[in-house]
Write a protein that holds these residues in place. Sequence first.
Motif, PDB file in Angstrom:
ATOM      1  N   ASN A 524     -20.034 -11.062  -4.965  1.00 54.72           N
ATOM      2  CA  ASN A 524     -19.438  -9.848  -5.503  1.00 54.72           C
ATOM      3  C   ASN A 524     -19.387  -8.805  -4.385  1.00 54.72           C
ATOM      4  OD1 ASN A 524     -21.938  -8.264  -5.433  1.00 54.72           O
ATOM      5  ND2 ASN A 524     -22.579  -9.558  -7.152  1.00 54.72           N
ATOM      6  N   GLU A 525     -18.611  -7.772  -4.637  1.00 47.64           N
ATOM      7  CA  GLU A 525     -18.339  -6.784  -3.603  1.00 47.64           C
ATOM      8  C   GLU A 525     -19.621  -6.151  -3.052  1.00 47.64           C
ATOM      9  OE1 GLU A 525     -14.855  -4.877  -3.838  1.00 47.64           O
ATOM     10  OE2 GLU A 525     -15.334  -3.275  -2.430  1.00 47.64           O
ATOM     11  N   GLU A 526     -20.491  -5.768  -3.983  1.00 46.37           N
ATOM     12  CA  GLU A 526     -21.716  -5.091  -3.576  1.00 46.37           C
ATOM     13  C   GLU A 526     -22.561  -5.984  -2.658  1.00 46.37           C
ATOM     14  OE1 GLU A 526     -24.040  -4.006  -6.972  1.00 46.37           O
ATOM     15  OE2 GLU A 526     -25.670  -3.277  -5.674  1.00 46.37           O
ATOM     16  N   GLY A 527     -22.740  -7.225  -3.101  1.00 40.56           N
ATOM     17  CA  GLY A 527     -23.552  -8.165  -2.325  1.00 40.56           C
ATOM     18  C   GLY A 527     -22.948  -8.441  -0.959  1.00 40.56           C
ATOM     19  N   LEU A 528     -21.632  -8.579  -0.931  1.00 43.57           N
ATOM     20  CA  LEU A 528     -20.967  -8.889   0.335  1.00 43.57           C
ATOM     21  C   LEU A 528     -21.095  -7.726   1.322  1.00 43.57           C
ATOM     22  CD1 LEU A 528     -17.855 -10.725  -1.120  1.00 43.57           C
ATOM     23  CD2 LEU A 528     -19.551 -11.743   0.412  1.00 43.57           C
ATOM     24  N   LEU A 580     -14.832 -10.736   1.151  1.00 43.37           N
ATOM     25  CA  LEU A 580     -14.587  -9.391   0.607  1.00 43.37           C
ATOM     26  C   LEU A 580     -13.109  -9.204   0.292  1.00 43.37           C
ATOM     27  CD1 LEU A 580     -16.757  -6.957   2.743  1.00 43.37           C
ATOM     28  CD2 LEU A 580     -16.603  -6.952   0.247  1.00 43.37           C
ATOM     29  N   ASN A 581     -12.286  -9.703   1.206  1.00 44.18           N
ATOM     30  CA  ASN A 581     -10.846  -9.559   1.038  1.00 44.18           C
ATOM     31  C   ASN A 581     -10.333 -10.340  -0.175  1.00 44.18           C
ATOM     32  OD1 ASN A 581      -7.973  -9.134   1.981  1.00 44.18           O
ATOM     33  ND2 ASN A 581      -8.124 -11.359   2.079  1.00 44.18           N
ATOM     34  N   ARG A 582     -10.902 -11.500  -0.411  1.00 49.51           N
ATOM     35  CA  ARG A 582     -10.376 -12.379  -1.465  1.00 49.51           C
ATOM     36  C   ARG A 582     -11.041 -12.044  -2.799  1.00 49.51           C
ATOM     37  NH1 ARG A 582      -6.939 -16.589  -1.524  1.00 49.51           N
ATOM     38  NH2 ARG A 582      -6.684 -16.506   0.730  1.00 49.51           N
ATOM     39  N   GLY A 587     -11.208 -22.280  -6.290  1.00 55.46           N
ATOM     40  CA  GLY A 587     -11.761 -23.486  -5.697  1.00 55.46           C
ATOM     41  C   GLY A 587     -13.271 -23.508  -5.743  1.00 55.46           C
ATOM     42  N   GLY A 588     -13.895 -23.640  -4.590  1.00 57.58           N
ATOM     43  CA  GLY A 588     -15.339 -23.789  -4.518  1.00 57.58           C
ATOM     44  C   GLY A 588     -16.126 -22.512  -4.718  1.00 57.58           C
ATOM     45  N   HIS A 589     -15.459 -21.370  -4.808  1.00 59.18           N
ATOM     46  CA  HIS A 589     -16.250 -20.144  -4.904  1.00 59.18           C
ATOM     47  C   HIS A 589     -15.866 -19.277  -6.104  1.00 59.18           C
ATOM     48  CE1 HIS A 589     -12.760 -18.588  -2.658  1.00 59.18           C
ATOM     49  NE2 HIS A 589     -12.969 -17.535  -3.411  1.00 59.18           N
ATOM     50  N   PHE A 590     -16.811 -18.503  -6.547  1.00 62.38           N
ATOM     51  CA  PHE A 590     -16.685 -17.684  -7.742  1.00 62.38           C
ATOM     52  C   PHE A 590     -16.863 -16.229  -7.337  1.00 62.38           C
ATOM     53  CE2 PHE A 590     -18.758 -15.903 -11.643  1.00 62.38           C
ATOM     54  CZ  PHE A 590     -17.699 -16.109 -12.511  1.00 62.38           C
ATOM     55  N   ARG A 591     -15.811 -15.454  -7.545  1.00 60.83           N
ATOM     56  CA  ARG A 591     -15.901 -14.025  -7.241  1.00 60.83           C
ATOM     57  C   ARG A 591     -16.182 -13.325  -8.568  1.00 60.83           C
ATOM     58  NH1 ARG A 591     -14.342 -10.285  -2.964  1.00 60.83           N
ATOM     59  NH2 ARG A 591     -15.046  -8.328  -3.876  1.00 60.83           N
ATOM     60  N   GLU A 592     -17.338 -12.709  -8.671  1.00 59.71           N
ATOM     61  CA  GLU A 592     -17.793 -12.232  -9.979  1.00 59.71           C
ATOM     62  C   GLU A 592     -16.854 -11.222 -10.614  1.00 59.71           C
ATOM     63  OE1 GLU A 592     -21.866 -11.141  -9.290  1.00 59.71           O
ATOM     64  OE2 GLU A 592     -22.417 -13.230  -8.900  1.00 59.71           O
ATOM     65  N   GLU A 600     -15.775 -17.606 -16.882  1.00 62.70           N
ATOM     66  CA  GLU A 600     -15.395 -18.682 -15.969  1.00 62.70           C
ATOM     67  C   GLU A 600     -14.478 -18.146 -14.866  1.00 62.70           C
ATOM     68  OE1 GLU A 600     -16.732 -21.707 -15.947  1.00 62.70           O
ATOM     69  OE2 GLU A 600     -17.970 -20.986 -17.592  1.00 62.70           O
ATOM     70  N   ALA A 601     -14.320 -18.991 -13.819  1.00 62.96           N
ATOM     71  CA  ALA A 601     -13.532 -18.577 -12.656  1.00 62.96           C
ATOM     72  C   ALA A 601     -12.088 -18.255 -13.027  1.00 62.96           C
ATOM     73  CB  ALA A 601     -13.555 -19.697 -11.621  1.00 62.96           C
ATOM     74  N   LYS A 602     -11.571 -17.153 -12.486  1.00 59.84           N
ATOM     75  CA  LYS A 602     -10.178 -16.792 -12.730  1.00 59.84           C
ATOM     76  C   LYS A 602      -9.465 -16.611 -11.395  1.00 59.84           C
ATOM     77  CE  LYS A 602      -7.707 -13.067 -14.736  1.00 59.84           C
ATOM     78  NZ  LYS A 602      -8.015 -11.735 -15.219  1.00 59.84           N
ATOM     79  N   ARG A 603      -8.481 -17.470 -11.166  1.00 60.04           N
ATOM     80  CA  ARG A 603      -7.701 -17.398  -9.939  1.00 60.04           C
ATOM     81  C   ARG A 603      -6.644 -16.312 -10.084  1.00 60.04           C
ATOM     82  NH1 ARG A 603      -5.504 -22.471 -10.016  1.00 60.04           N
ATOM     83  NH2 ARG A 603      -3.473 -21.516 -10.349  1.00 60.04           N
ATOM     84  N   ASP A 604      -6.263 -15.708  -8.988  1.00 60.77           N
ATOM     85  CA  ASP A 604      -5.259 -14.648  -9.047  1.00 60.77           C
ATOM     86  C   ASP A 604      -4.081 -15.030  -8.148  1.00 60.77           C
ATOM     87  OD1 ASP A 604      -3.732 -12.395  -8.889  1.00 60.77           O
ATOM     88  OD2 ASP A 604      -5.376 -11.041  -8.339  1.00 60.77           O
ATOM     89  N   ASP A 605      -3.132 -15.767  -8.731  1.00 59.96           N
ATOM     90  CA  ASP A 605      -2.004 -16.261  -7.932  1.00 59.96           C
ATOM     91  C   ASP A 605      -1.063 -15.156  -7.489  1.00 59.96           C
ATOM     92  OD1 ASP A 605      -2.865 -18.884  -8.080  1.00 59.96           O
ATOM     93  OD2 ASP A 605      -1.866 -19.221  -9.998  1.00 59.96           O
TER      94      ASP A 605
END
Lengths: 643, 256
Positions: A524-528, A580-582, A587-592, A600-605
């Motif tokens: 997540n943004e804060e952690g990154l 941070l940018n993404r 795929g393999g990662h989950f951006r909170e 669940e994971a939500k991709r942003d096409d």
Amino acid sequence: MLDSKIPAGPLAEKWSNHKFHLKLVNPANKRRFTIIVVGTGLAGASAAASLAELGYNVKAFCYQDSARRAHSIAAQGGINAAKNYQNDGDSVYRLFYDTIKGGDYRAREANVYRLAEVSVNIIDQCVAQGVPFAREYGGLLDNRSFGGAQVSRTFYARGQTGQQLLLGAYSALNRQIHAGKVEMFTRHEMLDLVTIEGQARGIITRDLETGAIESHAGHAVLLCTGGYGNVFFLSTNAMGCNVTAAWRAHKRGAFFANPCYTQIHPTCIPVTGDHQSKLTLMSESLRNDGRVWVPKTVELAQKLRKGEIKVTDIKEEDRDYFLERKYPSFGNLVPRDVASRNAKQMAEEGRGVGKTGLAVFLDFAEAISRLGEDAVRAKYGNLFDMYYQITDENPYKQPMRIYPAVHYTMGGIWVDYNLMTTIPGLYALGECNFSDHGANRLGASALMQGLADGYFVIPYTVGDYLAGLGFAPVDKNHPNFEKTRLEVEGKVKQLLSMKGSKTVDDIHKKLGHIMWEYCGMARNEEGLKKAKGLIQELRKEFWSDVTVLGENEELNLSLEKAGRVADFLELGELMVDDALNRRESCGGHFREESATEDGEAKRDDENYSYVAAWEYQGDNQPEVMHKEELIFENVKLTQRSYK
Amino acid sequence: MSGHMNLTLKVWRQKNKETRGKFVTYKADDISPDMSFLEMLDVVNEGLTRKGEDPIYFDHDCREGICGMCSLHINGRPHGPKEETTTCQLHMRSFHDGQTIVIEPWRAAAFPVIKDLAVDRSAFDRIQQAGAYVNINTGGVPDANAIPIPKDVADEAFESATCIGCGACVAACKNASAMLFVSAKISQYALVPQGQTERYSRAQAMVAQMDEEGFGSCTNTGACEAECPVGIKLTNIARMNREYFTAKFFKQEEAH
């Protein structure tokens, strides 16, 4: 600015058309060119051998004491190919489709289609070399279904497919060494790239045995140096795997693409303590019959960790089969990223097991009662033995403990369709490049890509570049060779002068913790942002308080490690920037910040359907991101769901 | 599960190829039985580094028992006391508190020590370069299923092909013979159809290179098989001898 050079025309004809339009080098002229190949894993060994067979002069380099020891050797599961030998509906298009979808629509269609197309040639080549693949009683090749694929397209050699494929490529390489077409340099590490007027013209290496810093000139340089998973300190990579060659090339102008795309494998043997040096993977086929669980309550988990109760004391109703509970239709067979993320979550909730609490159970009791111990042994015997040997716990009698570990890096040096980087004459092959796996790699596809690049792509595409060069030998007396060599020597001297209080491993372990905690499978943004600060501090600590012993003119473990960790520290920060940018889960990662209502994971096409390619701007300068938009003309983008 | 251990190590230290080496004694305290042998050495090395002493150099890489880079003669046995186990997969629970462990490099004229516990095994590469391949180029090969191989033959070839090239067989042999290593590769090709066209010239070329590298002769003691970490069988040597003598008998083309 970024030109991916994807050929025009229908998907299935792109590669054939492109091959026809590529310029050729006359057979008699090939010997006038020298090609440098760095790394001798599947990509490097196959490229070096194939190019030498064509008549080029090849200089090949590896840091190990023999080309046969590159970490491709440790791949277990198998290699995919769209042979459709099983008559079960496989095709080049289906392998292409599965790979694009598996990568969560973050790879190029044209590259992935070519990969699927040449996959069939790889199997033919390896069999002709004498690679002993598994066979059926009729004498033909056996296949298995792997990583949730709906067709059986995986070729394998027991649990040692990588070993057998690499030894095949090594045999082809040896044949060319014997023929005098490949000059092999073992125990050599590439420490910089030499460019002249913007073109790659050579490399600077350190002979690990003597410390000699040497210049090598060539008309093209191929980086086949594998992934950067060791930025996490603990991973399934070999101890020596590193990013140094790729990173130094990046600093000379090669863009680095999608560095935050890493793959975390759910079924590894857990960490036992701070002394741990690496993690061992067990095939994920174990999840076909094993059930994943933790105690329902934190109290029970605590008692278990302290040894007050035994695992067998925990009643069925006190067990939480969390994957089955949360994902009823896929259960224990959810994809790698989902299984990994959930296991980490259980540990964070305080319900992890084992002495460290950093593990979940993988239980075969139900399978053993259903199939019998013998049937389970026949299927998984070698894995159970390996687990027993490492942990001293008998998995037939008590559940295995597993935990996720970093396994593969999908990100890497940006390349165009010809596998050329943003530096003319510099190529990247295999795990070292970013090109084919998008944001997640399917099982049994890494071996396929390494060999596709080396045997069947680079021999065509490198010729197109060389044909336009002219035959003049590369001038090793050009001042850039001397300049780069002196820079490398300066860096080595600087490292050797450091006499602080920390060891290189102290810093590397800290870096690993930061990356795992904040830039691992969930971010997540804060952690990154916190991680970025922590890494910058750690970098200062490294350059002010690390100790490097010994001298340059010897086998020097401390010096080797120091150079590699210095580069990992810089890469780590770029990974964080990229993450941070993404602002999407993919795929393999989950951006909170990018989750569906049920978490669940939500991709942003709409906003992130691109490759992020980073350009180095100088020491301590923020890198500049270039976008390569991904265009999907053949597949329709869908969201994953495993509920 | 036993508790932590305190051990005494007697380690071979040698600066480089030219200098003479000697044993140096180190303490390895508070060693967990869950550590691998190499992790125990990592801990010792971290301690030495903190004291400003040169860490012990040893070869290692994958730490999964497959790359063949790790070596070490441990208490007189290549890869230590546990059968069919490489040093990297050997765990400290195989030792006991208070034990003295003697750690040496492979000892063979053909494997010169380059530093401490690391030796030069490039002789193995040169033997493979002499003929351990099928002479085909990339591309232009038949369909994979056009070469059927009976399952038992393929399985046997696989067993020979699993050699990791670590050199334990040479280190175990009182003659420092490389017959087990060489025969495993010759066998793999001798068994399968792909290897038939150059079957005899390959055996001659590889054996000639083996002799040139200065490895000793085989006197059938079987120590190599006993110490092989991946279970390569002595039957390979019998097959290699057969290949070699048949080659001489038929006076096949000269080895190249």
